[in-house]
Design a protein around this motif. Sequence first.
Motif, PDB file in Angstrom:
ATOM      1  N   LYS A 168      30.871  26.013  43.854  1.00 55.01           N
ATOM      2  CA  LYS A 168      32.179  25.398  44.029  1.00 55.01           C
ATOM      3  C   LYS A 168      32.234  24.024  43.360  1.00 55.01           C
ATOM      4  O   LYS A 168      31.247  23.301  43.312  1.00 55.01           O
ATOM      5  CB  LYS A 168      32.501  25.235  45.514  1.00 55.01           C
ATOM      6  N   HIS A 174      47.656  33.006  47.309  1.00 57.76           N
ATOM      7  CA  HIS A 174      46.720  33.378  46.249  1.00 57.76           C
ATOM      8  C   HIS A 174      45.544  34.150  46.824  1.00 57.76           C
ATOM      9  O   HIS A 174      45.295  34.130  48.035  1.00 57.76           O
ATOM     10  CB  HIS A 174      46.144  32.124  45.561  1.00 57.76           C
ATOM     11  N   PHE A 217      41.287  34.325  45.688  1.00 61.60           N
ATOM     12  CA  PHE A 217      40.214  33.842  44.813  1.00 61.60           C
ATOM     13  C   PHE A 217      39.063  34.832  44.916  1.00 61.60           C
ATOM     14  O   PHE A 217      38.424  34.949  45.970  1.00 61.60           O
ATOM     15  CB  PHE A 217      39.689  32.477  45.255  1.00 61.60           C
ATOM     16  N   GLY A 218      38.803  35.572  43.822  1.00 63.37           N
ATOM     17  CA  GLY A 218      37.670  36.474  43.824  1.00 63.37           C
ATOM     18  C   GLY A 218      37.813  37.593  44.834  1.00 63.37           C
ATOM     19  O   GLY A 218      38.892  38.193  44.934  1.00 63.37           O
ATOM     20  N   GLY A 255      34.143  36.077  43.875  1.00 62.01           N
ATOM     21  CA  GLY A 255      33.620  35.921  42.535  1.00 62.01           C
ATOM     22  C   GLY A 255      32.584  36.946  42.133  1.00 62.01           C
ATOM     23  O   GLY A 255      32.446  37.259  40.951  1.00 62.01           O
ATOM     24  N   TYR A 297      35.323  34.481  37.976  1.00 61.33           N
ATOM     25  CA  TYR A 297      36.283  33.454  37.593  1.00 61.33           C
ATOM     26  C   TYR A 297      36.260  33.268  36.077  1.00 61.33           C
ATOM     27  O   TYR A 297      35.263  33.535  35.411  1.00 61.33           O
ATOM     28  CB  TYR A 297      35.973  32.148  38.336  1.00 61.33           C
ATOM     29  N   ARG A 350      38.158  28.160  33.172  1.00 68.99           N
ATOM     30  CA  ARG A 350      38.757  27.573  34.372  1.00 68.99           C
ATOM     31  C   ARG A 350      38.478  26.080  34.470  1.00 68.99           C
ATOM     32  O   ARG A 350      37.465  25.585  33.975  1.00 68.99           O
ATOM     33  CB  ARG A 350      38.226  28.274  35.619  1.00 68.99           C
ATOM     34  N   THR A 352      36.079  25.713  40.118  1.00 72.29           N
ATOM     35  CA  THR A 352      35.518  26.892  40.757  1.00 72.29           C
ATOM     36  C   THR A 352      35.814  26.783  42.246  1.00 72.29           C
ATOM     37  O   THR A 352      35.338  25.862  42.907  1.00 72.29           O
ATOM     38  CB  THR A 352      34.004  27.002  40.522  1.00 72.29           C
ATOM     39  N   ASP A 389      35.565  31.425  47.665  1.00 73.83           N
ATOM     40  CA  ASP A 389      36.143  32.758  47.702  1.00 73.83           C
ATOM     41  C   ASP A 389      37.224  32.819  48.781  1.00 73.83           C
ATOM     42  O   ASP A 389      37.108  32.199  49.845  1.00 73.83           O
ATOM     43  CB  ASP A 389      35.073  33.810  48.013  1.00 73.83           C
ATOM     44  N   CYS A 413      42.245  29.789  38.297  1.00 72.60           N
ATOM     45  CA  CYS A 413      40.795  29.978  38.147  1.00 72.60           C
ATOM     46  C   CYS A 413      40.457  31.362  37.613  1.00 72.60           C
ATOM     47  O   CYS A 413      39.341  31.587  37.134  1.00 72.60           O
ATOM     48  CB  CYS A 413      40.075  29.724  39.465  1.00 72.60           C
ATOM     49  N   HIS A 414      41.408  32.294  37.666  1.00 69.75           N
ATOM     50  CA  HIS A 414      41.188  33.629  37.101  1.00 69.75           C
ATOM     51  C   HIS A 414      41.816  33.787  35.716  1.00 69.75           C
ATOM     52  O   HIS A 414      41.739  34.875  35.136  1.00 69.75           O
ATOM     53  CB  HIS A 414      41.745  34.698  38.041  1.00 69.75           C
TER      54      HIS A 414
END
Length: 305
Positions: free
Chosen positions: A6, A34, A36-37, A39, A44, A48, A51, A54, A79-80
Motif C-alpha cells: 500500500k 468502487h 479495489f482488486g 490485487g 493494479y 497507477r 496502491t 484491497d 488504480c486499475h
Amino acid sequence: MAAFEKTPGWLDWCAEPSRPAFRLPEGAVDAHCHVFGPGARFPYAPERKYTPCDASKEQLFALRDRLGFTRSVVVQATCHGADNTAMVDALRASGGRARGVATLRPGVSDAEVAELHAAGVRGVRFNFVKRLVDAAPLEDLRDVAERIAPYGWHAVVYFEAADLPGLRDFLLSVPVPLVVDHMGRPDVTRDPEGPAFGAFLDFLRARPDIWCKVTCPERLTAAGPPALDGERAAYRDVVPFARRVVEEFPDRVLWGTDWPHPNLTGHMPDDGLLVDFVPHIAPTAELRHRLLVANPARLYWPEAR
C-alpha cells in the motif's frame, strides 16, 4: 512500488461502520462506489499513482446491505487504469443490482463497448485531477464520447474547481450527458452564495443533461472529522453547498458513499455517518426520494421504469 504494498499513509476503510440513524427509502442506490482488486486476482495498473488496500465486491455488497441500499453504481478506480475487469466482475456478481462506469482508451472497439454494456456499464469516466492521472488530450476524450453515444451512456467528469474555467467549453461540447463528481470539489471555506460556486452552478445550468453528485463531504470539509452528537450531524460546512445544488436541480442529483474512500487524508469516515448526512442536504422526503431512488434509476436502470 511493490505490487501489493500500500502507498505509505494509506487509510483503510472503516471495517465496522455504524448503522445510520436515517433510514434509506426503499430502492435507494449508492451511486458512487468502487472496488479495489483484490490485487492477487485483479492486479493494479502499472501506471497507477497509488496502491490501495484491497476492497472486494463481497465487502462492497456487505456494506450495501448494512447501510440499507438496494443497488450500487461501481465507478472504475484509477488504480486499475483502463482494465475494467474488477469492476465488471462486481457487476456480473450483483444479480442486476449494480451498474458500472468504465475507463476507456481512445480507439476502443465497438465490440468492447458492446460487451461492457451487456455487463451493465452505462458510463465512462473522464478524470482531470492531475494528482491522480496523467492528462489525456481532449480530442482523445471526445473520441471516446462519440463511441459511447450510440449506447446511451454518459460521461462522469472529475475535476477540481480551479480547473473548471479551462475545461468548461470542452465539457459543454461533449456529445453525451455529463455527471459531475463531488460538486466539482468546491472550496467550502468560501461563500456558497458567492461567485466561485456560482460559476459552477452556471455550468450546471448551461445544459439540461448535466447531472451532479452531491458526494464526498469527507473530502470537501475544512472542519475535519465530525464529532457525533445527538443528531449525528456531519460535515456541516459542506451542507450549504450540497443543499443548494439539491434544491435547484432536484431531478439531476445523485448521492453515493465513495467507498472505500480512495486517497483520503486526515480521517477515514464512518459510512453510517455519511448516510446521516443525506437528510441535511435533502430536507424533504420528496427530495430524498429523487436523490436516492428516482434519479439513479432513471440514469442507470431506465429499462425498469
